[in-house]
Design a protein around this motif. Structure first.
Motif, PDB file in Angstrom:
ATOM      1  N   ARG A   1       0.831  -1.189   0.000  1.00  0.00           N
ATOM      2  CA  ARG A   1       0.000   0.000   0.000  1.00  0.00           C
ATOM      3  C   ARG A   1       0.876   1.252   0.000  1.00  0.00           C
ATOM      4  O   ARG A   1       2.015   1.239   0.456  1.00  0.00           O
ATOM      5  CB  ARG A   1      -0.914  -0.006   1.221  1.00  0.00           C
ATOM      6  CG  ARG A   1      -1.835  -1.217   1.266  1.00  0.00           C
ATOM      7  CD  ARG A   1      -2.579  -1.270   2.570  1.00  0.00           C
ATOM      8  NE  ARG A   1      -3.519  -0.158   2.675  1.00  0.00           N
ATOM      9  CZ  ARG A   1      -4.172   0.144   3.797  1.00  0.00           C
ATOM     10  NH1 ARG A   1      -3.970  -0.555   4.892  1.00  0.00           N
ATOM     11  NH2 ARG A   1      -5.011   1.160   3.825  1.00  0.00           N
TER      12      ARG A   1
ATOM     13  N   GLU B   1      -9.790   2.073   2.023  1.00  0.00           N
ATOM     14  CA  GLU B   1     -10.051   1.232   0.847  1.00  0.00           C
ATOM     15  C   GLU B   1     -11.125   1.835  -0.045  1.00  0.00           C
ATOM     16  O   GLU B   1     -11.005   1.833  -1.268  1.00  0.00           O
ATOM     17  CB  GLU B   1     -10.463  -0.161   1.307  1.00  0.00           C
ATOM     18  CG  GLU B   1     -10.819  -1.100   0.173  1.00  0.00           C
ATOM     19  CD  GLU B   1     -11.343  -2.424   0.658  1.00  0.00           C
ATOM     20  OE1 GLU B   1     -11.719  -3.259  -0.189  1.00  0.00           O
ATOM     21  OE2 GLU B   1     -11.387  -2.631   1.894  1.00  0.00           O
TER      22      GLU B   1
ATOM     23  N   SER C   1      -5.818   1.638  -2.843  1.00  0.00           N
ATOM     24  CA  SER C   1      -4.678   0.984  -2.205  1.00  0.00           C
ATOM     25  C   SER C   1      -3.822   1.952  -1.406  1.00  0.00           C
ATOM     26  O   SER C   1      -2.734   1.577  -0.964  1.00  0.00           O
ATOM     27  CB  SER C   1      -3.810   0.300  -3.268  1.00  0.00           C
ATOM     28  OG  SER C   1      -3.319   1.250  -4.202  1.00  0.00           O
TER      29      SER C   1
END
Length: 420
Positions: free
Chosen positions: A63, A135, A140
């Motif tokens: 992420r 999210e 991401s």
């Protein structure tokens, strides 16, 4: 090297030739769900192991942190400061005297301030992940809220406040008016020092669970204030007036998310202006946080976060008719009927009366339970006086076990009959 070549090379290295090459990745269905990976009870094939190695590239699945970094002292300096503080507390005779006399008090405001400065923002990030905030807003990406947001809804003519915590429940009747928003817009989010020049901020409040179009990723814009100078929200440029949350009846809880962005300078965000005549036009309030951030990510950086949950209440009926000028939508759950096995002539290890109730008409059954309870209740004197020692009265040996249990429930006044 292609996947097939990589697979063949690995097979040759392990002594697998020709027809001994493992089969392709297993795919099947069970209860309407697709099963991927190894089939139940079968060891993973070589190809499955190779696919797992190639599809879990950390650079691909990692992420992205789009927030501010945090500059902190070295661990040795932090440990030294903690030891000095602990030594000072232990050598304080005044604290020992107060503790022995049970007069030592703790300033909870100081505790909260220390918590916010140390681990509060990290805990908020974890809770936001738990609720799926990052999210559904940024895909991401994520960020650590470095600037604490203090948001309160005013209730009862200013006598009480409904604060926005980390996912608490606030009803629409409590959130009917714009909340009070406060944050320290003078401190730098990275260093924690006061800024030497003017700072500007943007506050956005959206509902990621309100989809008014066919696009399930769209949000509803409830509030947008840009170019907030030095943390003074009242002096900011209001591009979208505050619209209270209005979750429809029957959809459960919805999330209201407040995101605070720090600007490098004043921005021209006039394209997001919603005219006063379009205040209740939901088409004008279709929003995408991800698209907004992508368009201005060179000038905006997310720095603060707060969110709460809300669900339908009676005040929304008037809101739909008077403000949104539309019919109030009502949604109902369509639950499938519970599975009921074929009736057995001799049910084993099940109370006979309760087993028979499963195969009877529920309306008639509810009526019998209600009549049984009303028969033991006087219309003026109330229910009969309970037995002083209910279980002390014997029950005949000829009574079956299921009926004994029912008699004990009646004496103790427990069981299903008390639901009516």
């Amino acid at each position: 090297m292609s996947f097939s070549n990589l697979l063949m090379k690995s097979c040759l290295n392990q002594g697998i030739h020709g027809s001994r090459v493992p089969s392709v990745l297993y795919t099947g269905t069970r209860q309407g769900h697709t099963i991927r990976g190894k089939p139940p009870g079968v060891a993973r094939t070589l190809e499955q192991r190779l696919r797992e190695e190639t599809l879990t590239d950390p650079e691909v699945v990692a992420r992205v942190n789009i927030g501010f970094p945090h500059l902190k002292e070295p661990r040795s300096a932090q440990l030294k400061m903690r030891l000095e503080h602990l030594k000072a507390q232990r050598t304080s005779k005044e604290l020992e005297k107060l503790a022995r006399s049970n007069k030592l008090t703790i300033d909870l405001e100081k505790v909260q301030q220390v918590y916010v400065k140390t681990t509060g923002h990290h805990d908020l990030r974890l809770m936001a992940d738990h609720y799926g905030i990052f999210e559904h807003l940024y895909g991401s990406a994520f960020f650590v809220p470095r600037v604490p947001l203090n948001i309160n809804y005013v209730l009862d003519a200013g006598e009480r406040l409904a604060p926005v915590y980390n996912g608490n429940v606030i009803k629409p009747v409590e959130a009917a008016k714009a909340p009070q928003v406060a944050f320290n817009g003078v401190l730098d989010p990275i260093t924690g020092q006061e800024a030497t020049s003017d700072t500007f901020w943007t506050l956005v409040a959206t509902n990621p669970d309100a989809h008014y179009t066919n696009d399930s990723s769209s949000e509803c814009l409830h509030w947008l204030i840009a170019n907030i100078p030095n943390g003074k929200v009242s002096d900011g440029q209001v591009l979208a007036e505050y619209l209270p949350p209005f979750p429809p009846r029957g959809v459960g809880y919805q999330r209201m998310v407040f995101v605070l962005y720090k600007q490098q300078a004043r921005l021209d965000l006039g394209s997001y202006q919603i005219a006063a005549g379009d205040y209740s036009n939901l088409e004008k309030r279709i929003w995408s946080t991800l698209d907004f951030y992508r368009s201005h990510q060179e000038q905006l950086t997310p720095a603060g976060l707060a969110f709460y949950q809300t669900n339908w209440d009676e005040s929304l009926s008037q809101f739909y008719h008077d403000v949104l000028k539309c019919k109030e939508p009502v949604y109902e759950y369509d639950f499938p009927k519970p599975y009921l096995a074929d009736q057995k002539f001799f049910p084993l290890k099940q109370p006979f009366n309760l087993y028979m109730d499963k195969h009877r008409d529920q309306k008639r059954l509810n009526k019998e339970y209600l009549e049984r309870k009303l028969a033991q209740t006087h219309p003026f004197d109330g229910p009969d006086t309970p037995l002083r020692y209910p279980n002390a009265h014997p029950i005949g040996s000829e009574v079956p076990s299921w009926l004994k249990t029912e008699i004990r429930k009646q004496r103790l006044r427990t069981g299903r009959v008390q639901d009516y």
